[in-house]
Scaffold this motif. Structure first.
Motif, mmCIF file in Angstrom:
data_model
loop_
_atom_site.group_PDB
_atom_site.id
_atom_site.type_symbol
_atom_site.label_atom_id
_atom_site.label_comp_id
_atom_site.label_asym_id
_atom_site.label_seq_id
_atom_site.Cartn_x
_atom_site.Cartn_y
_atom_site.Cartn_z
ATOM 1 N N ASP A 1 14.087 13.691 -11.655
ATOM 2 C CA ASP A 1 12.640 14.150 -10.725
ATOM 3 C C ASP A 1 13.599 14.107 -9.625
ATOM 4 O O ASP A 1 14.105 14.558 -8.671
ATOM 5 N N TYR A 2 14.093 12.835 -9.195
ATOM 6 C CA TYR A 2 15.084 12.555 -8.366
ATOM 7 C C TYR A 2 17.017 11.989 -8.793
ATOM 8 O O TYR A 2 16.405 11.795 -9.574
ATOM 9 N N SER A 3 17.355 11.309 -7.664
ATOM 10 C CA SER A 3 18.700 11.719 -8.325
ATOM 11 C C SER A 3 19.102 9.974 -7.836
ATOM 12 O O SER A 3 19.882 9.835 -8.033
ATOM 13 N N GLU B 1 19.638 5.568 -4.621
ATOM 14 C CA GLU B 1 19.535 4.150 -5.164
ATOM 15 C C GLU B 1 18.865 3.799 -6.082
ATOM 16 O O GLU B 1 18.237 4.737 -7.123
ATOM 17 N N GLU B 2 19.383 2.836 -6.439
ATOM 18 C CA GLU B 2 18.501 2.318 -7.579
ATOM 19 C C GLU B 2 17.130 1.874 -7.173
ATOM 20 O O GLU B 2 16.828 1.172 -6.503
ATOM 21 N N LEU B 3 16.519 1.377 -8.213
ATOM 22 C CA LEU B 3 14.902 1.497 -8.050
ATOM 23 C C LEU B 3 14.837 -0.285 -9.348
ATOM 24 O O LEU B 3 14.882 0.626 -10.559
ATOM 25 N N ARG B 4 14.611 -0.735 -8.915
ATOM 26 C CA ARG B 4 14.914 -2.271 -9.578
ATOM 27 C C ARG B 4 13.115 -2.299 -10.097
ATOM 28 O O ARG B 4 12.198 -2.800 -8.511
ATOM 29 N N GLY C 1 1.010 -1.476 0.194
ATOM 30 C CA GLY C 1 0.094 0.127 0.025
ATOM 31 C C GLY C 1 0.486 1.435 0.387
ATOM 32 O O GLY C 1 2.206 1.784 -0.997
ATOM 33 N N GLU C 2 0.291 2.273 0.909
ATOM 34 C CA GLU C 2 1.179 3.589 1.217
ATOM 35 C C GLU C 2 2.026 3.690 1.635
ATOM 36 O O GLU C 2 3.399 3.997 0.979
ATOM 37 N N GLU C 3 2.688 2.717 2.269
ATOM 38 C CA GLU C 3 3.785 2.429 2.807
ATOM 39 C C GLU C 3 4.787 2.211 1.911
ATOM 40 O O GLU C 3 6.224 2.160 1.821
ATOM 41 N N ARG C 4 4.479 0.761 0.988
ATOM 42 C CA ARG C 4 5.415 0.580 -0.400
ATOM 43 C C ARG C 4 5.570 1.718 -0.779
ATOM 44 O O ARG C 4 6.684 1.891 -1.504
ATOM 45 N N SER C 5 4.543 1.928 -1.373
ATOM 46 C CA SER C 5 5.462 3.823 -2.298
ATOM 47 C C SER C 5 6.422 5.020 -2.386
ATOM 48 O O SER C 5 6.716 5.028 -2.189
ATOM 49 N N GLY C 6 5.762 4.800 -0.670
ATOM 50 C CA GLY C 6 6.304 5.948 0.104
ATOM 51 C C GLY C 6 8.144 5.232 0.663
ATOM 52 O O GLY C 6 8.949 6.238 0.280
ATOM 53 N N ALA C 7 7.744 4.128 0.417
ATOM 54 C CA ALA C 7 9.573 3.415 0.816
ATOM 55 C C ALA C 7 9.965 3.298 -0.636
ATOM 56 O O ALA C 7 11.587 3.733 -1.146
ATOM 57 N N ILE C 8 9.497 3.553 -1.923
ATOM 58 C CA ILE C 8 10.281 3.660 -3.209
ATOM 59 C C ILE C 8 10.220 5.013 -3.255
ATOM 60 O O ILE C 8 11.690 4.729 -3.766
ATOM 61 N N PHE C 9 10.113 6.030 -3.763
ATOM 62 C CA PHE C 9 9.953 7.279 -3.041
ATOM 63 C C PHE C 9 11.105 7.358 -2.347
ATOM 64 O O PHE C 9 12.364 8.643 -2.547
ATOM 65 N N GLU C 10 11.438 6.651 -1.643
ATOM 66 C CA GLU C 10 12.684 7.148 -0.304
ATOM 67 C C GLU C 10 13.986 7.132 -0.902
ATOM 68 O O GLU C 10 14.767 6.831 -1.050
ATOM 69 N N SER D 1 12.860 -16.612 -12.216
ATOM 70 C CA SER D 1 12.617 -15.215 -11.055
ATOM 71 C C SER D 1 12.399 -15.008 -9.496
ATOM 72 O O SER D 1 12.650 -14.352 -8.409
ATOM 73 N N ASP D 2 14.180 -15.584 -9.190
ATOM 74 C CA ASP D 2 14.696 -16.698 -7.807
ATOM 75 C C ASP D 2 15.763 -15.257 -7.799
ATOM 76 O O ASP D 2 16.094 -15.256 -6.311
ATOM 77 N N LYS D 3 16.045 -14.773 -8.980
ATOM 78 C CA LYS D 3 17.890 -13.769 -8.912
ATOM 79 C C LYS D 3 17.460 -12.928 -8.242
ATOM 80 O O LYS D 3 18.577 -12.221 -7.948
ATOM 81 N N PHE D 4 16.295 -12.474 -7.975
ATOM 82 C CA PHE D 4 16.009 -10.956 -7.346
ATOM 83 C C PHE D 4 14.906 -10.814 -6.412
ATOM 84 O O PHE D 4 14.049 -11.205 -7.551
ATOM 85 N N VAL D 5 14.758 -9.626 -5.886
ATOM 86 C CA VAL D 5 13.608 -9.109 -5.766
ATOM 87 C C VAL D 5 13.021 -7.853 -5.696
ATOM 88 O O VAL D 5 14.032 -6.931 -5.808
ATOM 89 N N PRO D 6 12.440 -8.100 -6.603
ATOM 90 C CA PRO D 6 12.653 -6.191 -6.875
ATOM 91 C C PRO D 6 11.903 -5.017 -6.135
ATOM 92 O O PRO D 6 11.039 -5.247 -5.086
ATOM 93 N N ASP D 7 11.818 -3.777 -6.205
ATOM 94 C CA ASP D 7 11.355 -3.374 -5.093
ATOM 95 C C ASP D 7 9.722 -3.215 -5.669
ATOM 96 O O ASP D 7 9.192 -2.067 -5.103
ATOM 97 N N PHE D 8 9.472 -3.315 -7.110
ATOM 98 C CA PHE D 8 8.122 -2.580 -7.528
ATOM 99 C C PHE D 8 8.721 -3.829 -8.204
ATOM 100 O O PHE D 8 8.875 -3.553 -9.182
#
Length: 172
Positions: free
Chosen positions: A45-47, A16-19, A1-10, A75-82
């Motif tokens: 917009d972000y670094s 950091e990298e976002l996968r 939910g919302e805390e997940r999306s907040g963590a993504i933008f953080e 699908s086990d090689k990494f855990v995506p952020d999104f």
């Protein structure tokens, strides 16, 4: 939910990298117009840096292909952020609810901490394929799992006077 999306933008704000895992058919690729635009906008917009990981499903992949990808080693090689997913254009309407629910349930169980965004394809405006037939089913099942759905067809329809003309190939 919302805390997940907040963590993504953080992550993006911290540089950091976002996968982002892309699960869909041939139109759902990292070099598509909308994902290129999204990457450019967010990195501007972000670094942080956006990395799209494609599941490399078949060009006419359906929900069953996506489910089988999740059950495989790739699908086990990494855990995506999104996770961005699109399904339904190549799924027969009779079997789509079953395969899509199986795929979505498996996805949520496999990646419980990952934000998931289902896309309804812009192809839902077209008479070709099954997107138009499966769009509401996809939205309803996704909603059952607490997921908002991004309806690209509805967005396109609001922005264009004649949205179907965007889908037609120009006459040569």
């Amino acid at each position: 939910g919302e805390e997940r999306s907040g963590a993504i933008f953080e992550k993006l704000k911290k540089g950091e990298e976002l996968r982002i895992l892309l699960l869909g058919d041939a139109d759902f690729r990292a070099d598509s117009v909308y994902f290129t635009a999204l990457k450019t906008k967010l990195e501007g917009d972000y670094s942080g840096k956006i990395i799209f990981d494609e599941a490399k499903l078949p060009d006419k992949a359906g929900s069953l292909s996506a489910y089988l990808y999740l059950k495989g080693e790739e699908s086990d090689k990494f855990v995506p952020d999104f996770i961005f997913l699109s399904s339904g254009n190549y799924d027969e309407p009779f079997t789509f609810p079953y395969y899509y629910e199986l795929f979505l349930r498996t996805l949520v169980e496999k990646y419980p901490e990952t934000a998931i965004l289902p896309f309804i394809s812009y192809k839902a405006l077209s008479q070709e394929g099954y997107s138009k037939d499966n769009a509401m089913v996809m939205q309803n099942i996704s909603s059952h799992y607490g997921l908002e759905t991004l309806n690209l067809a509805a967005i396109l329809a609001m922005q264009e006077e004649n949205p179907v003309s965007v889908l037609e190939k120009p006459e040569l």
